[in-house]
Write a protein that holds these residues in place. Structure first.
Motif, PDB file in Angstrom:
ATOM      1  N   VAL A  16      -0.470   3.749 -36.243  1.00 16.38           N
ATOM      2  CA  VAL A  16      -0.952   4.517 -37.404  1.00 16.38           C
ATOM      3  C   VAL A  16      -1.100   3.616 -38.611  1.00 16.38           C
ATOM      4  O   VAL A  16      -2.130   3.633 -39.302  1.00 16.38           O
ATOM      5  CB  VAL A  16       0.013   5.685 -37.718  1.00 16.38           C
ATOM      6  N   LYS A  17      -0.097   2.815 -38.873  1.00 13.08           N
ATOM      7  CA  LYS A  17      -0.130   1.950 -40.051  1.00 13.08           C
ATOM      8  C   LYS A  17      -1.232   0.896 -39.947  1.00 13.08           C
ATOM      9  O   LYS A  17      -1.827   0.504 -40.957  1.00 13.08           O
ATOM     10  CB  LYS A  17       1.236   1.293 -40.256  1.00 13.08           C
ATOM     11  N   ASN A  18      -1.518   0.426 -38.740  1.00 10.22           N
ATOM     12  CA  ASN A  18      -2.566  -0.579 -38.556  1.00 10.22           C
ATOM     13  C   ASN A  18      -3.966   0.022 -38.670  1.00 10.22           C
ATOM     14  O   ASN A  18      -4.873  -0.576 -39.260  1.00 10.22           O
ATOM     15  CB  ASN A  18      -2.412  -1.260 -37.198  1.00 10.22           C
ATOM     16  N   LYS A  19      -4.149   1.199 -38.115  1.00  7.18           N
ATOM     17  CA  LYS A  19      -5.485   1.813 -38.097  1.00  7.18           C
ATOM     18  C   LYS A  19      -5.794   2.594 -39.361  1.00  7.18           C
ATOM     19  O   LYS A  19      -6.962   2.696 -39.757  1.00  7.18           O
ATOM     20  CB  LYS A  19      -5.621   2.722 -36.883  1.00  7.18           C
ATOM     21  N   VAL A  20      -4.783   3.150 -40.017  1.00  2.00           N
ATOM     22  CA  VAL A  20      -4.951   4.027 -41.189  1.00  2.00           C
ATOM     23  C   VAL A  20      -5.979   5.126 -40.864  1.00  2.00           C
ATOM     24  O   VAL A  20      -7.066   5.192 -41.459  1.00  2.00           O
ATOM     25  CB  VAL A  20      -5.375   3.241 -42.446  1.00  2.00           C
ATOM     26  N   PRO A  21      -5.673   5.994 -39.914  1.00  2.00           N
ATOM     27  CA  PRO A  21      -6.644   7.010 -39.491  1.00  2.00           C
ATOM     28  C   PRO A  21      -6.988   8.002 -40.605  1.00  2.00           C
ATOM     29  O   PRO A  21      -6.115   8.411 -41.379  1.00  2.00           O
ATOM     30  CB  PRO A  21      -5.918   7.721 -38.343  1.00  2.00           C
ATOM     31  N   LEU A  22      -8.255   8.359 -40.671  1.00  3.07           N
ATOM     32  CA  LEU A  22      -8.732   9.350 -41.627  1.00  3.07           C
ATOM     33  C   LEU A  22      -8.582  10.729 -40.992  1.00  3.07           C
ATOM     34  O   LEU A  22      -9.218  11.023 -39.974  1.00  3.07           O
ATOM     35  CB  LEU A  22     -10.201   9.083 -41.979  1.00  3.07           C
TER      36      LEU A  22
END
Length: 269
Positions: A16-22
């Motif tokens: 989650v922290k790497n991708k920063v999903p919208l």
């Protein structure tokens, strides 16, 4: 599922922290700000786009769509149906929170319409809501479940098979299944029931986890474990609802893989 273990569950936090999903949240008016803030603390990017003229295009650029039926207006209903259609067309994962579906017949009608025109990848509800959707008798009071959890896993499995999705039934114990693999989580604190919107915030976290991970089952387990561990951490510092609510956001922000692995109380079924 060979990779079903606490390590894989914990790694979703880093994903989650790497991708920063919208995550587009069409949620109830009581908890919009809470959902946005907890997503930011978790490492995701929140959006509260629910305007009918915008949702179709916004969903297709989102990592996940979170639908919460808590304070469903006619305008929201139209937006939810359109957003669900867009998610199906563009293959965007959808998390459905069927708030009060066991108490208000209209909610079940809207859910049926969502299933007809769109898709749902995860259904996250309390035990009463999940039992109701599975066709079982349930004990509810408005948006709250009064159910003791007996038979919850069987109901969740039946519902997961019916819609070919992940189902999470939350309560004193949390039951998560994809119809084949199941887990029971025994973390959490009762104080989570003393603040408004803890379930809504959890649904938003599920959206972030699923938006960052290809394995929707493990992602859902990770999001629920994260909320429960954060609740335990928050309660150590704050034993009254007002300060607990603030500390919960802080604890989500301070989560690490190590905290999840060390504190997770998960039984694999």
């Amino acid at each position: 599922m060979d990779n079903l273990n606490l390590d894989s569950v914990s790694k979703v936090l880093t994903q989650v922290k790497n991708k920063v999903p919208l995550v587009d949240c069409i949620t109830n008016s009581v908890t919009i700000n809470d959902c946005a803030n907890i997503l930011l603390s978790y490492g995701a990017s929140p959006a509260m786009c629910e305007a009918y003229d915008e949702v179709f295009d916004f969903v297709k650029i989102s990592s996940a769509l979170y639908i919460n039926l808590g304070t469903l207006t006619k305008e929201q209903e139209a937006a939810v149906i359109l957003a669900s259609t867009s998610a199906k067309i563009h293959n965007i994962p959808v998390i459905l929170d069927p708030v009060a579906c066991a108490a208000i017949p209209r909610k079940a009608q809207v859910i049926n319409r969502i299933m007809q025109v769109g898709k749902v990848d995860v259904i996250k509800g309390n035990v009463g809501e999940i039992k109701f959707l599975a066709g079982q008798s349930s004990n509810v009071r408005g948006v709250d479940s009064l159910d003791n959890g007996e038979g919850a896993l069987d109901s969740a499995v039946a519902l997961a098979k019916k819609y070919n999705c992940v189902v999470a039934a939350t309560g004193k114990e949390d039951f998560i299944t994809d119809g084949k693999n199941s887990v029971v989580i025994q973390n959490g604190v009762e104080m989570l029931t003393k603040i408004t919107g803890s379930g809504c915030m959890l649904g938003a976290l599920c959206g972030a986890a699923i938006g960052a991970s290809e394995n929707k089952f493990i992602a859902t387990v990770s999001a629920i474990l994260s909320m429960n561990i954060a609740g335990e951490e928050a309660y150590k510092a704050a034993k009254a609802p007002g300060t607990f609510r603030v500390k919960l956001i802080d604890s989500i922000y301070e989560l690490t893989e190590e905290k999840l692995k060390k504190g997770g109380k998960i039984t694999w079924k």
